[in-house]
Design an enzyme around this catalytic site. Sequence first.
Site, PDB file in Angstrom:
ATOM      1  N   GLY A   4      -1.235   1.418   6.379  1.00  0.00           N
ATOM      2  CA  GLY A   4      -1.474   0.515   7.537  1.00  0.00           C
ATOM      3  C   GLY A   4      -2.156  -0.719   6.998  1.00  0.00           C
ATOM      4  O   GLY A   4      -2.845  -0.558   6.021  1.00  0.00           O
ATOM      5  N   ASP A   5      -1.985  -1.743   7.840  1.00  0.00           N
ATOM      6  CA  ASP A   5      -3.010  -2.933   7.591  1.00  0.00           C
ATOM      7  C   ASP A   5      -3.099  -3.428   8.684  1.00  0.00           C
ATOM      8  O   ASP A   5      -2.251  -4.021   9.492  1.00  0.00           O
ATOM      9  CB  ASP A   5      -2.471  -3.794   6.354  1.00  0.00           C
ATOM     10  CG  ASP A   5      -3.472  -4.686   5.892  1.00  0.00           C
ATOM     11  OD1 ASP A   5      -4.235  -4.208   5.012  1.00  0.00           O
ATOM     12  OD2 ASP A   5      -3.452  -5.880   6.623  1.00  0.00           O
ATOM     13  N   THR A   6      -4.299  -3.673   9.214  1.00  0.00           N
ATOM     14  CA  THR A   6      -4.763  -4.488  10.567  1.00  0.00           C
ATOM     15  C   THR A   6      -5.341  -5.815   9.918  1.00  0.00           C
ATOM     16  O   THR A   6      -6.317  -5.987   9.247  1.00  0.00           O
ATOM     17  CB  THR A   6      -6.014  -3.352  11.129  1.00  0.00           C
ATOM     18  OG1 THR A   6      -5.313  -2.273  11.168  1.00  0.00           O
ATOM     19  CG2 THR A   6      -6.177  -4.159  12.483  1.00  0.00           C
ATOM     20  N   LYS A  43       0.756  -1.402   0.119  1.00  0.00           N
ATOM     21  CA  LYS A  43       0.177   0.088   0.011  1.00  0.00           C
ATOM     22  C   LYS A  43       0.966   1.033  -0.119  1.00  0.00           C
ATOM     23  O   LYS A  43       0.486   2.254  -0.763  1.00  0.00           O
ATOM     24  CB  LYS A  43      -1.088   0.076   1.458  1.00  0.00           C
ATOM     25  CG  LYS A  43      -2.009  -1.007   1.156  1.00  0.00           C
ATOM     26  CD  LYS A  43      -2.843  -1.096   2.622  1.00  0.00           C
ATOM     27  CE  LYS A  43      -3.833  -2.047   2.283  1.00  0.00           C
ATOM     28  NZ  LYS A  43      -4.779  -2.353   3.565  1.00  0.00           N
ATOM     29  N   ALA A  84       0.236  -3.551  10.942  1.00  0.00           N
ATOM     30  CA  ALA A  84       1.492  -3.274  10.306  1.00  0.00           C
ATOM     31  C   ALA A  84       1.385  -1.695   9.759  1.00  0.00           C
ATOM     32  O   ALA A  84       0.327  -1.333   9.042  1.00  0.00           O
ATOM     33  CB  ALA A  84       1.612  -4.219   9.284  1.00  0.00           C
TER      34      ALA A  84
END
Length: 194
Positions: free
Chosen positions: A72-74, A58, A109
């Site tokens: 970010g990635d959750t 991303k 992250a």
Amino acid sequence: MSPSAAPRLILASASPRRRELLGRLGLTPAAIAPADIDETPHTAELPRDYARRMAREKAEAAASADGFALAGDTVVAAGRRILPKAEDEATARQCLALLSGRRHTVLSAIALRAPDGAMRERLSETVVLFKRLSDDEIDAYIASREWDGKAGGYAIQGIAEGLIRRIHGSHSAVVGLPLYETRALLKAARFPIA
């Protein structure tokens, strides 16, 4: 970017929660550039690896020669299993039934791509324990529609927080952006932040 110009911060997310959390650090993104990437996990990809890869991809997709791209990635993980984003009631119900009365891990992250192409990343891990949920509690939560589009079928910043017995780690990471790690990442990249 000229040496005297203040660097721009590009948020690679359309999430209003991430924008709000950035605001808590005193930051307003100069641009919003949601990344349009394939978010399908690779075969046998572990949750930590998946979260890190998504954040990097991303950030790379939002890269700019005149700004820092923050992504970010959750990921909600039950053991080695990556739970989906709940896009329908059936998926939300399955997620809640699986998480009922048990611990799970929320991996958040973040990746920061500098204008020169340097990539930095951090990973926050938070353990969350739901109470054992009754059918009525699941029905009420489904009716709230808070689960819509949320990883693991719940949003901790809403009424689901009243169903959580314990959290060990970062509350902001479960919402969608680990503030401590984000601040540290920006400081390490010499992005101006208090």
